[in-house]
Design a protein around this motif. Structure first.
Motif, mmCIF file in Angstrom:
data_model
loop_
_atom_site.group_PDB
_atom_site.id
_atom_site.type_symbol
_atom_site.label_atom_id
_atom_site.label_comp_id
_atom_site.label_asym_id
_atom_site.label_seq_id
_atom_site.Cartn_x
_atom_site.Cartn_y
_atom_site.Cartn_z
ATOM 1 N N TYR A 1 14.505 -28.333 25.912
ATOM 2 C CA TYR A 1 14.517 -27.522 27.130
ATOM 3 C C TYR A 1 15.433 -26.323 26.927
ATOM 4 C CZ TYR A 1 15.859 -25.994 31.815
ATOM 5 O OH TYR A 1 16.113 -25.236 32.915
ATOM 6 N N GLY A 2 15.054 -25.176 27.481
ATOM 7 C CA GLY A 2 15.907 -23.995 27.425
ATOM 8 C C GLY A 2 15.084 -22.728 27.328
ATOM 9 N N LYS A 3 15.758 -21.629 27.004
ATOM 10 C CA LYS A 3 15.123 -20.328 26.927
ATOM 11 C C LYS A 3 15.120 -19.828 25.489
ATOM 12 C CE LYS A 3 16.454 -18.908 31.602
ATOM 13 N NZ LYS A 3 17.193 -17.907 32.427
ATOM 14 N N LEU A 4 14.024 -19.144 25.130
ATOM 15 C CA LEU A 4 13.918 -18.450 23.857
ATOM 16 C C LEU A 4 13.633 -16.993 24.181
ATOM 17 C CD1 LEU A 4 13.782 -18.642 20.736
ATOM 18 C CD2 LEU A 4 11.305 -18.936 20.980
ATOM 19 N N SER A 5 14.514 -16.104 23.741
ATOM 20 C CA SER A 5 14.354 -14.688 24.073
ATOM 21 C C SER A 5 14.185 -13.866 22.804
ATOM 22 C CB SER A 5 15.561 -14.189 24.879
ATOM 23 O OG SER A 5 16.758 -14.393 24.166
ATOM 24 N N LEU A 6 13.188 -12.979 22.848
ATOM 25 C CA LEU A 6 12.894 -12.120 21.710
ATOM 26 C C LEU A 6 12.664 -10.694 22.187
ATOM 27 C CD1 LEU A 6 10.910 -14.931 21.304
ATOM 28 C CD2 LEU A 6 10.903 -13.961 19.019
ATOM 29 N N SER A 7 12.967 -9.746 21.312
ATOM 30 C CA SER A 7 12.606 -8.359 21.534
ATOM 31 C C SER A 7 11.762 -7.922 20.344
ATOM 32 C CB SER A 7 13.854 -7.477 21.667
ATOM 33 O OG SER A 7 13.518 -6.184 22.128
ATOM 34 N N VAL A 8 10.622 -7.319 20.634
ATOM 35 C CA VAL A 8 9.599 -7.085 19.614
ATOM 36 C C VAL A 8 9.167 -5.624 19.659
ATOM 37 C CG1 VAL A 8 7.264 -7.728 18.878
ATOM 38 C CG2 VAL A 8 8.798 -9.472 19.801
ATOM 39 N N VAL A 9 9.117 -4.965 18.500
ATOM 40 C CA VAL A 9 8.590 -3.603 18.468
ATOM 41 C C VAL A 9 7.114 -3.631 18.853
ATOM 42 C CG1 VAL A 9 10.250 -2.768 16.771
ATOM 43 C CG2 VAL A 9 8.111 -3.777 15.983
ATOM 44 N N SER A 10 6.616 -2.504 19.344
ATOM 45 C CA SER A 10 5.307 -2.499 20.014
ATOM 46 C C SER A 10 4.180 -3.043 19.141
ATOM 47 C CB SER A 10 4.967 -1.095 20.509
ATOM 48 O OG SER A 10 4.968 -0.167 19.440
ATOM 49 N N THR A 11 4.158 -2.688 17.851
ATOM 50 C CA THR A 11 3.092 -3.192 16.982
ATOM 51 C C THR A 11 3.231 -4.684 16.740
ATOM 52 O OG1 THR A 11 3.136 -1.030 15.891
ATOM 53 C CG2 THR A 11 1.844 -2.739 14.839
ATOM 54 N N GLY A 12 4.444 -5.197 16.931
ATOM 55 C CA GLY A 12 4.679 -6.622 16.724
ATOM 56 C C GLY A 12 3.944 -7.520 17.694
ATOM 57 N N LYS A 13 3.384 -6.926 18.761
ATOM 58 C CA LYS A 13 2.626 -7.761 19.706
ATOM 59 C C LYS A 13 1.361 -8.323 19.073
ATOM 60 C CE LYS A 13 0.128 -3.886 21.923
ATOM 61 N NZ LYS A 13 0.907 -2.753 21.408
#
Length: 307
Positions: A92-104
């Motif tokens: 249980y918990g949170k996973l946070s990511l930041s992704v460059v636009s092409t990374g989607k």
């Protein structure tokens, strides 16, 4: 007084971001919804929680004390949920990511199996430009960031997910020869650029500079999707990552133009701040990638290597 947990969560996010707009984005709510929750929460106190000065929101001294209390309550509720799921043997918990636009086009495939196996995990993935991705990482706002060009100003560790190949691309009716051409062909073409700060733009400009080609910049657009649509409409050409155009290439909507020195190849890297301790969720995700990365590439990106 009758404070709801939702009101506490909304007020805490407003306190953390000092912005109704940013709080709404972070909570996946509309701005009016956040404003209403703030008003309903404020109505329960005789002392102001916030103040607007020069169109910017600030917490009052009393508001900061309430925000600290709200944070403790929210954390305690999260701890109760965690203990409940942990007792059942669930993560249980949170996973946070930041992704460059092409990374989607990349990251969701490395997440889907992990999230399916752990229903108690909440995912927050921000898809944005490279500058904002690195800011989020530097400010310790996310567990991981996905980039194709490693930052020089941050001490990071990484796991390489897969190659990132960039080709010169034109529309279906580009009329360009299928035989390999010299990089000087770029000076004859109207080129479409990504915005300043984009990793794709950086790689493209580096290639052009390395070959000392004088080019015509036709357009500057803020996303790979916009660049792709412009190319298909016949507005110009661009050097683009294959990962975001492979379907259009296979369907004949876009054409790869062979050029000496292309494809350019970087790697999709999942990075995190060096020496940053992993949460249990982040560690579980890293273990998952280590075990399943190659299988995901085989299953989800079949045929990618043939280009």
């Amino acid at each position: 007084m009758n404070h709801t947990l939702h009101q506490l969560q909304v007020f805490l996010k407003i306190a953390q971001t000092q912005s109704i707009t940013k709080a709404a984005d972070a909570l996946y709510l509309t701005q009016p919804a956040v404003s209403i929750q703030l008003k309903n929460f404020q109505d329960q106190f005789d002392i102001p929680l916030t103040a607007i000065i020069g169109r910017k929101l600030y917490l009052t001294d009393f508001g900061r004390e309430i925000a600290q209390a709200a944070e403790k309550i929210v954390n305690q509720v999260d701890a109760i949920n965690h203990k409940t799921l942990a007792y059942k043997g669930l993560l249980y918990g949170k996973l946070s990511l930041s992704v460059v636009s092409t990374g989607k086009y990349v990251m969701p495939y490395f997440l889907s199996g992990f999230l399916a196996a752990h229903a108690g995990i909440e995912l927050k993935m921000d898809v944005t430009n490279k500058q904002r991705v690195l800011e989020s990482l530097a400010q310790n706002e996310v567990d991981f960031a996905l980039v194709s060009i490693l930052p020089q100003h941050l001490a990071v560790d990484r796991i390489e997910l897969m190659p990132n190949k960039l080709y010169l691309v034109g529309g279906a009716d580009s009329g360009q020869p299928v035989t390999e051409q010299a990089p000087s062909v770029l000076k004859t073409l109207p080129l479409i650029y990504r915005e300043a700060g984009s990793g794709t733009r950086y790689v493209m400009e580096t290639f052009i500079a390395d070959h000392q080609v004088m080019v015509r910049k036709k357009l500057e657009l803020t996303s790979n999707e916009a660049v792709k649509q412009a190319i298909m409409a016949g507005l110009g050409y661009s050097i683009m990552p294959l990962i975001g155009i492979r379907n259009e290439v296979q369907h004949g909507d876009l054409t790869i133009i062979p050029v000496t020195g292309l494809p350019l190849q970087t790697s999709w890297n999942l990075i995190w701040l060096k020496d940053r301790p992993f949460s249990p969720v982040a560690q579980a995700f890293m273990d998952y990638l280590t075990t399943h990365k190659e299988q995901i590439i085989r299953d989800r990106f079949a045929g990618y290597e043939r280009y």
